[in-house]
Design an enzyme around this catalytic site. Structure first.
Site, PDB file in Angstrom:
ATOM      1  N   TYR A 148      19.429 -24.122 -21.416  1.00 11.66           N
ATOM      2  CA  TYR A 148      19.886 -23.486 -20.164  1.00 11.66           C
ATOM      3  C   TYR A 148      20.753 -22.293 -20.510  1.00 11.66           C
ATOM      4  CZ  TYR A 148      18.942 -25.070 -15.457  1.00 11.66           C
ATOM      5  OH  TYR A 148      18.359 -25.253 -14.240  1.00 11.66           O
ATOM      6  N   GLU A 157      22.004 -19.646 -17.863  1.00  4.21           N
ATOM      7  CA  GLU A 157      22.217 -18.811 -16.677  1.00  4.21           C
ATOM      8  C   GLU A 157      23.089 -17.615 -17.034  1.00  4.21           C
ATOM      9  OE1 GLU A 157      23.834 -21.185 -13.540  1.00  4.21           O
ATOM     10  OE2 GLU A 157      21.865 -21.934 -12.941  1.00  4.21           O
ATOM     11  N   ASP A 209       4.343  -0.792  -9.285  1.00  2.53           N
ATOM     12  CA  ASP A 209       3.996  -2.151  -9.718  1.00  2.53           C
ATOM     13  C   ASP A 209       2.781  -2.014 -10.623  1.00  2.53           C
ATOM     14  OD1 ASP A 209       3.048  -4.690 -10.085  1.00  2.53           O
ATOM     15  OD2 ASP A 209       3.128  -5.287  -7.978  1.00  2.53           O
ATOM     16  N   THR A 257       3.748  -7.691 -14.243  1.00  2.12           N
ATOM     17  CA  THR A 257       3.528  -9.015 -14.814  1.00  2.12           C
ATOM     18  C   THR A 257       3.198  -8.803 -16.290  1.00  2.12           C
ATOM     19  OG1 THR A 257       1.207  -8.880 -14.158  1.00  2.12           O
ATOM     20  CG2 THR A 257       2.676 -10.119 -12.708  1.00  2.12           C
ATOM     21  N   LYS A 266      -1.470 -10.089 -17.448  1.00  2.22           N
ATOM     22  CA  LYS A 266      -2.793  -9.522 -17.113  1.00  2.22           C
ATOM     23  C   LYS A 266      -3.263  -8.704 -18.324  1.00  2.22           C
ATOM     24  CE  LYS A 266      -2.011  -9.601 -12.086  1.00  2.22           C
ATOM     25  NZ  LYS A 266      -0.826 -10.394 -11.916  1.00  2.22           N
ATOM     26  N   ARG A 315       2.638 -15.964 -18.597  1.00  2.00           N
ATOM     27  CA  ARG A 315       2.906 -15.704 -17.183  1.00  2.00           C
ATOM     28  C   ARG A 315       4.392 -15.383 -17.055  1.00  2.00           C
ATOM     29  NH1 ARG A 315      -1.793 -17.157 -15.610  1.00  2.00           N
ATOM     30  NH2 ARG A 315      -1.372 -16.242 -13.591  1.00  2.00           N
TER      31      ARG A 315
HETATM   32  C1  PLP Z   1      -0.014  -5.865  -8.425  1.00  2.00           C
HETATM   33  C2  PLP Z   1       0.488  -7.264  -8.470  1.00  2.00           C
HETATM   34  N1  PLP Z   1       1.795  -7.483  -8.289  1.00  2.00           N
HETATM   35  C3  PLP Z   1       2.314  -8.717  -8.303  1.00  2.00           C
HETATM   36  C4  PLP Z   1       1.510  -9.813  -8.531  1.00  2.00           C
HETATM   37  C5  PLP Z   1       2.128 -11.187  -8.467  1.00  2.00           C
HETATM   38  O1  PLP Z   1       2.161 -11.791  -9.678  1.00  2.00           O
HETATM   39  P1  PLP Z   1       2.350 -13.390  -9.812  1.00  2.00           P
HETATM   40  O2  PLP Z   1       1.023 -13.989  -9.476  1.00  2.00           O
HETATM   41  O3  PLP Z   1       2.738 -13.533 -11.240  1.00  2.00           O
HETATM   42  O4  PLP Z   1       3.417 -13.786  -8.862  1.00  2.00           O
HETATM   43  C6  PLP Z   1       0.148  -9.640  -8.744  1.00  2.00           C
HETATM   44  C7  PLP Z   1      -0.705 -10.810  -8.986  1.00  2.00           C
HETATM   45  O5  PLP Z   1      -1.878 -10.805  -8.902  1.00  2.00           O
HETATM   46  C8  PLP Z   1      -0.382  -8.324  -8.702  1.00  2.00           C
HETATM   47  O6  PLP Z   1      -1.681  -8.092  -8.862  1.00  2.00           O
END
Ligand code: PLP
Length: 407
Positions: free
Chosen positions: A46, A48, A204, A230, A233, A239
């Site tokens: 842990y 935090e 994003d 993320t 991918k 993850r």
């Molecule tokens: C562009 C985009 N942002 C955020 C996410 C969310 O990711 P998570 O599934 O890890 O919450 C995704 C998931 O497919 C995504 O394609």
């Protein structure tokens, strides 16, 4: 493993993954080292807080670990630690995006994001997501004819609506994004925007982060204020998610004192949304970031795009309508319904799965059906490229998709 039930399920899933052609655009196949880090004793700890500022004892190792993950994240994308901060604690992409809004956008404020059927993600302000309940989405889309982003109408809408934040990024948009134009749109929102100096530009890059790392897709960092991604991918890690933020960006608090975006985002992640960071996950992120900095990964990223282009071209030759006419990334959106073939996305996905090809059904621009049975499927090349597939293999994959769906 003593738990034979779980052991059996893990073995079954391993076998399933080996047996199929995986064209899920958001999945990949991680290295053994990433798996080892995930399954390590770091899961027992842990911690935090942040390195040097924890609420528990015994952090000498995990402080070094988290700092190393941060250093690797900045280095991978060529960012100076003097100019950029990165938070490596978000548990996944959705909480990362939520943390940014929580930090920077007053509740009830406007988030401008791509609509779902045009390729945006739920967390870009869609009403079924918390991001669309606590904030108001100003949706933008693609030009109905070209199916690519129309920056002029984007600008018109942004200037009229004055969103606090503009999200550039997608989950099902196959083309490159012009981040410079997004910057211009954000700046055009003017000094009377809710944040004072134009809208905040958040990118994003969840889908294309690995391609940016491998220089196979434009980098957003020159133009963005905040970049989320993320790790699981195209970046081929566990993850998890990262939030990059410019250190010089500030926002006035209720007392009129400037507070840095970086501090606000750190506070939104912990204690705003999460408790203890998942240190095994952070270790696996660090491993993946190092792997992504190698020449082999650069080759991989370039191959991912080449393979997706072959897939799009071959399917086009066989009479399938590809949304926007092609791809510049790892993903291809196939119109199985309106393109004249008359197969719903659900049926297409089910038929392919029976033939061992795993895809996902997906809405397409101008969608006339429902998200549970939309007009298309989304396919991606990231996972199968990791498994060594090249152009000739993807030609064969296109042939098989056509055969299954035309039968
Ligand atoms: C562009 C985009 N942002 C955020 C996410 C969310 O990711 P998570 O599934 O890890 O919450 C995704 C998931 O497919 C995504 O394609």
């Amino acid at each position: 493993m003593k738990d034979t039930q779980i052991k059996k399920l893990i073995e079954s899933e391993k076998k399933r993954q080996k047996k199929v052609i995986n064209l899920i655009a958001s999945e990949n196949v991680v290295s053994k080292d990433v798996l080892k880090a995930l399954g390590s004793e770091l899961t027992n700890k842990y911690a935090e807080g942040y390195p040097g500022k924890r609420y528990y004892g015994g952090n000498e190792v995990v402080d070094e670990l988290e700092s190393l993950a941060q250093t690797r994240a900045l280095r991978l994308f060529g960012l100076s630690p003097d100019l950029w901060h990165v938070n490596v604690q978000p548990l996944s992409g959705s909480p990362a995006n939520l943390a940014v809004y929580l930090a920077l956008v007053p509740i009830g404020g406007k988030i401008m994001g791509m609509s779902l059927d045009n390729g945006g993600h739920l967390t870009h302000g869609h009403k079924v997501s918390m991001t669309g309940k606590a904030w108001v989405q100003v949706p933008f889309g693609v030009d109905p004819k070209t199916e690519v982003i129309d920056y002029d109408s984007l600008k018109q809408k942004a200037v009229a609506e004055k969103p606090a934040i503009i999200v550039a990024g997608f989950t099902a948009y196959p083309r490159t994004v012009d981040f410079k134009k997004f910057r211009e749109v954000a700046d055009a929102c003017g000094p009377d925007s809710p944040v004072g100096t134009g809208a905040i530009l958040m990118v994003d890059m969840s889908h294309f982060a690995g391609l940016v790392a491998g220089k196979a897709y434009p980098s957003p960092f020159e133009y963005a204020d905040v970049v989320t991604t993320t790790v699981h991918k195209t970046l081929r890690g566990p993850r998890s998610a990262l939030i990059f933020v410019r250190k010089d960006k500030t926002k006035l608090n209720t007392k009129g004192v400037p507070v840095s975006f970086a501090d606000l985002i750190d506070k939104a992640v912990f204690p705003g949304l999460q408790g203890g960071p998942h240190l095994n996950q952070i270790a696996a992120v660090a491993v993946a970031l190092k792997e992504a900095s190698t020449p082999a990964f650069k080759k991989y990223a370039q191959q991912v795009v080449k393979n997706a282009k072959v897939l799009a071209d071959e399917l086009t030759k066989k009479g399938w309508r590809i949304v926007s006419g092609g791809t510049d990334s790892h993903l291809v959106l196939i119109d199985t319904w309106m393109g004249g073939k008359g197969i719903g996305g659900k049926e297409a996905s089910d038929r392919l799965e029976k033939a061992g090809i795993i895809v996902n059904k997906n809405t397409i621009p101008g969608e006339t059906r429902t998200p549970v049975d939309p007009s298309g499927i989304r396919v991606g090349s990231a996972a199968e490229t990791t498994r060594g597939k090249k152009e000739k293999d993807f030609r064969k994959v296109a042939e098989n998709i056509d055969k299954v769906l035309s039968a």
